[in-house]
Design an enzyme around this catalytic site. Structure first.
Site, PDB file in Angstrom:
ATOM      1  CG  ASP A 149     -21.365  67.403   3.917  1.00  0.00           C
ATOM      2  OD1 ASP A 149     -20.934  68.393   3.301  1.00  0.00           O
ATOM      3  OD2 ASP A 149     -20.983  67.104   5.063  1.00  0.00           O
ATOM      4  CD  GLU A 203     -14.046  69.231   0.932  1.00  0.00           C
ATOM      5  OE1 GLU A 203     -13.324  68.671   1.762  1.00  0.00           O
ATOM      6  OE2 GLU A 203     -14.677  70.274   1.179  1.00  0.00           O
TER       7      GLU A 203
HETATM    8  C1  6LW Z   1     -17.284  67.319   4.277  1.00  0.00           C
HETATM    9  C2  6LW Z   1     -16.680  68.041   3.157  1.00  0.00           C
HETATM   10  C3  6LW Z   1     -17.319  69.322   3.376  1.00  0.00           C
HETATM   11  O1  6LW Z   1     -16.742  66.091   4.525  1.00  0.00           O
HETATM   12  O2  6LW Z   1     -17.335  69.555   4.707  1.00  0.00           O
HETATM   13  O3  6LW Z   1     -18.488  71.082   2.529  1.00  0.00           O
HETATM   14  C4  6LW Z   1     -17.035  68.338   5.337  1.00  0.00           C
HETATM   15  N1  6LW Z   1     -17.873  69.967   2.456  1.00  0.00           N
HETATM   16  O4  6LW Z   1     -16.952  67.546   1.895  1.00  0.00           O
HETATM   17  C5  6LW Z   1     -17.877  68.145   6.522  1.00  0.00           C
HETATM   18  O5  6LW Z   1     -19.232  68.394   6.214  1.00  0.00           O
END
Ligand code: 6LW
Length: 515
Positions: free
Chosen positions: A23, A175
């Site tokens: 991240d 996300e």
């Molecule tokens: C993070 C989300 C994700 O919050 O995995 O790959 C989660 N993306 O955006 C935890 O790293």
């Protein structure tokens, strides 16, 4: 040193930050770049790196290095999720989520190395919060879903919203949003498809952070799904421009090894890839293992292979699961050594004393000098070197009761797989991780098809003795589950022991194939 634009192309190797550094979020201040990553249940939390070329990174510290900022409540893969770092109005701002205690919060600092402020909590749901400021000084916080709110980041108050701005292209988990003002547009970068092999990066744009947002014509702008590329799970990205106007993306991805379905053992790592703008939309990828570098080129001194614990403080790379209570460690008790005191009787449950670092290379060698210290009559010591994913997945090289033992904890199973009498006094404990080195035939036949790597444990009390070689697949994300990666460290689960030094070295291609 800086190359001229027409100098022969230099290349960099991906990942630019190896090991469990997922991240990534990056910002630039002048010629300097700062990058932060998720840290989950580990303390201190949110490692912060510095670079002058986006390729060579040095860890400056950890943003959350006080227990008041990071209560030790996290379960494995709980705790601190995806941070965003931005520089605004002379200050660094970091927003993230503690999913185990309190939710979303902001900390600030004038200097990237800290000290960072106490958390300012903000009453917004979701994970992966972002910060962006418009020309009128309004602060916008986008988060997973994807929603946005106008906030007062000083007070932690939601002024307007939140409301949905884009649900992505229809894949699971829209996300990791980041909003950018670029030219006349507000661009919204997100991740979709989940953080596993289907991971993607998608983009939309609008005239205002409030929306509406129109999707890019060629989403996803980046994915490696359904390819046999060596780099997989590309996603969760952030954009940055260089002083000479080129654009780059930092992102997370994995390097699975071994027979299908493949196993990634270092968690999700930080990669760098160039971005080209075509007709107002970014063109990105595929993410290559080796790539021509940005124009600036500022190598940094690689970290010394040995930490001899002579410094007054622990270096920022050292992390401990679920906090590191003051009384559990000391650099003063026996100067020049790290002394650890047991706080819990087993690595199988939270609350034990463990100080480790991320495994950053697929092939590496770690050695520690375990010095039990002056004999304390009647007091037993149990200490060692452990390679861990979490409490239920770790391989330990442990010294206790006059023996060195290799213990494998894999899910509900715990087994001592090798044992060797050792003399009292200092010992060197060694673990190597090797890709392309098969297990010895007897073990290999029992396990079957190829795992990602082989871990070999040795003890040296004058003469090195290899105790056991174990299949690395059981210390992979595919087996252990979760968001982290391997951490290798020193531990004490009974009494007190000191560690004189800790070596960590990549094993390069030319090294002999012996473990
Ligand atoms: C993070 C989300 C994700 O919050 O995995 O790959 C989660 N993306 O955006 C935890 O790293």
């Amino acid at each position: 040193m800086r190359t001229e634009p027409d100098a022969p192309a230099r290349c960099y190797d991906n990942p630019v930050i190896g090991g469990f550094h997922p991240d990534p979020s990056v910002c630039r201040v002048g010629d300097d770049y700062y990058l932060v990553c998720s840290s989950f249940e580990y303390f201190p939390g949110v490692p912060i790196m510095h670079s002058r070329d986006l390729v060579h990174w040095r860890q400056l510290g950890n943003v959350l290095d006080r227990p008041e900022q990071l209560p030790p409540k996290a379960s494995s893969s709980g705790g601190v999720y995806a941070p965003t770092i931005r520089h605004h109005d002379g200050r660094f701002w970091m927003i993230t989520t503690n999913v185990s205690a309190g939710g979303n919060f902001i900390v600030t600092s004038e200097r990237p190395e800290g000290p960072w402020s106490d958390p300012v909590w903000i009453d917004l749901p979701g994970i992966d919060p972002d910060l962006a400021w418009d020309e009128d000084g309004n602060c916008w916080c986008a988060f997973s879903g994807v929603q946005v709110a106008r906030i007062d980041p000083e007070a932690g108050v939601v002024l307007e919203g939140p409301w949905p701005i884009w649900s992505g292209t229809g894949l699971q988990y829209p996300e990791a949003p980041h909003l950018y003002r670029i030219g006349e547009w507000w661009y919204l970068l997100i991740a979709e498809g989940g953080t596993e092999r289907g991971h993607t990066v998608a983009m939309a744009r609008g005239r205002s952070p409030r929306g509406p947002f129109e999707p890019a014509p060629d989403n996803p702008v980046l994915t490696h799904r359904s390819t046999n590329l060596p780099i997989q799970s590309t996603g969760h990205a952030d954009l940055v421009s260089t002083p000479d106007g080129s654009w780059w993306m930092v992102l997370l991805a994995t390097r699975p090894k071994g027979f299908t379905p493949g196993y990634h053992v270092l968690g999700r790592e930080t990669f760098l890839t160039p971005v080209e703008w075509v007709d107002g939309w970014p063109r990105v990828g595929p993410v290559e293992p080796r790539h021509p570098a940005p124009n600036a080129w500022h190598p940094v001194e690689p970290p010394a292979p040995r930490d001899d614990f002579d410094a007054p403080d622990l270096a920022p790379q050292w992390i401990s699961p679920r906090g590191r209570p003051d009384g559990s460690w000391s650099l003063d008790e026996r100067p020049g050594r790290l002394t650890l005191h047991a706080t819990g009787p087993t690595l199988d449950r939270p609350g034990h004393t463990f100080v480790g670092r991320r495994q950053q290379h697929l092939d590496c060698r770690v050695a520690v000098r375990l010095d039990p210290g002056p004999a304390r009559a009647g007091l037993s010591v149990r200490a060692g070197l452990s390679v861990r994913m979490d409490e239920a997945h770790h391989y330990d090289l442990e010294v206790a009761e006059g023996h060195a033992r290799v213990i494998a904890r894999i899910g509900p199973l715990r087994q001592c797989v090798a044992e060797q009498p050792v003399p009292d006094g200092p010992l060197t404990l060694v673990v190597t991780t090797r890709t392309g080195v098969p297990l010895p035939p007897s073990d290999g036949a029992a396990v079957g098809l190829a795992g990602p790597d082989t871990l070999t444990f040795s003890v040296d009390a004058g003469e090195p003795v290899a105790l056991a070689s174990l299949d690395g697949r059981y210390l992979s994300t595919e087996v252990a589950a979760g968001f982290t990666g391997r951490v290798i460290g020193m531990y004490v689960t009974e009494g007190t022991a000191s560690f004189d030094w800790f070596d960590y070295e990549e094993i390069t291609g030319d090294a002999p194939l012996e473990p």
